[in-house]
Design a protein around this motif. Structure first.
Motif, PDB file in Angstrom:
ATOM      1  N   ARG A 278       2.825   7.681   9.407  1.00 12.79           N
ATOM      2  CA  ARG A 278       1.985   6.602   9.542  1.00 12.79           C
ATOM      3  C   ARG A 278       3.452   5.417   9.324  1.00 12.79           C
ATOM      4  NH1 ARG A 278      -1.891   7.995   5.391  1.00 12.79           N
ATOM      5  NH2 ARG A 278      -1.022   6.526   4.106  1.00 12.79           N
TER       6      ARG A 278
ATOM      7  N   ARG B  90       3.463   3.358  13.123  1.00 13.48           N
ATOM      8  CA  ARG B  90       4.061   1.975  13.098  1.00 13.48           C
ATOM      9  C   ARG B  90       5.648   1.864  13.491  1.00 13.48           C
ATOM     10  NH1 ARG B  90       2.901   1.123   7.996  1.00 13.48           N
ATOM     11  NH2 ARG B  90       5.085   0.713   7.382  1.00 13.48           N
TER      12      ARG B  90
ATOM     13  N   GLN C 204       6.445  -0.331  17.664  1.00 10.59           N
ATOM     14  CA  GLN C 204       7.161  -1.657  17.630  1.00 10.59           C
ATOM     15  C   GLN C 204       7.873  -1.937  18.039  1.00 10.59           C
ATOM     16  OE1 GLN C 204       8.711  -2.887  13.347  1.00 10.59           O
ATOM     17  NE2 GLN C 204       8.874  -4.705  14.599  1.00 10.59           N
TER      18      GLN C 204
END
Length: 130
Positions: free
Chosen positions: A27, A31, A35
């Motif tokens: 995860r 993420r 980004q």
């Protein structure tokens, strides 16, 4: 036998803990990737340096490492080229100095007017009676 069983159980427990931690790491990676996509491809580099190697997008260290190695390889290539140029200039200068010394030593040195010895040779070749 009991010691071996305890060691194996300990290894299994630590393996299960690692497996439980894997989704969290996945995860975080997802993420960080999202980004990075929002920031764009050039947001991680400023003046040719990796700025986000320690920042929030540090999960993509392999691409930063790849770019850094390319930059270092290019710098080393230019250093090698520059070194070869300097070495060539030194060798050419040394050969030029050797050539000048050899020309100065082996070429005949005529002082004064170069036509005077020719005129003297013409008078001695004609003979005494003429």
């Amino acid at each position: 036998m009991a010691e071996t069983r305890l060691a194996l159980n300990s290894l299994l427990r630590s393996g299960r803990e690692r497996v439980g931690a894997m989704p969290a790491a996945g995860r975080r990676g997802d993420r960080n990737h999202a980004q990075q996509l929002r920031q764009g491809p050039g947001a991680r580099w400023e003046a040719g340096r990796a700025t986000a190697a320690f920042g929030p997008t540090a999960g993509h260290g392999s691409s930063a490492f790849s770019k850094t190695t390319k930059i270092v390889a290019q710098k080393k290539r230019w250093e090698n080229i520059r070194c070869r140029i300097y070495l060539g200039l030194v060798v050419a200068g040394g050969l030029l100095i050797i050539l000048i010394v050899l020309l100065a030593v082996f070429l005949p040195q005529n002082s004064g007017d170069s036509t005077a010895p020719q005129a003297q040779d013409a008078t001695t070749a004609s003979g005494p009676g003429e």
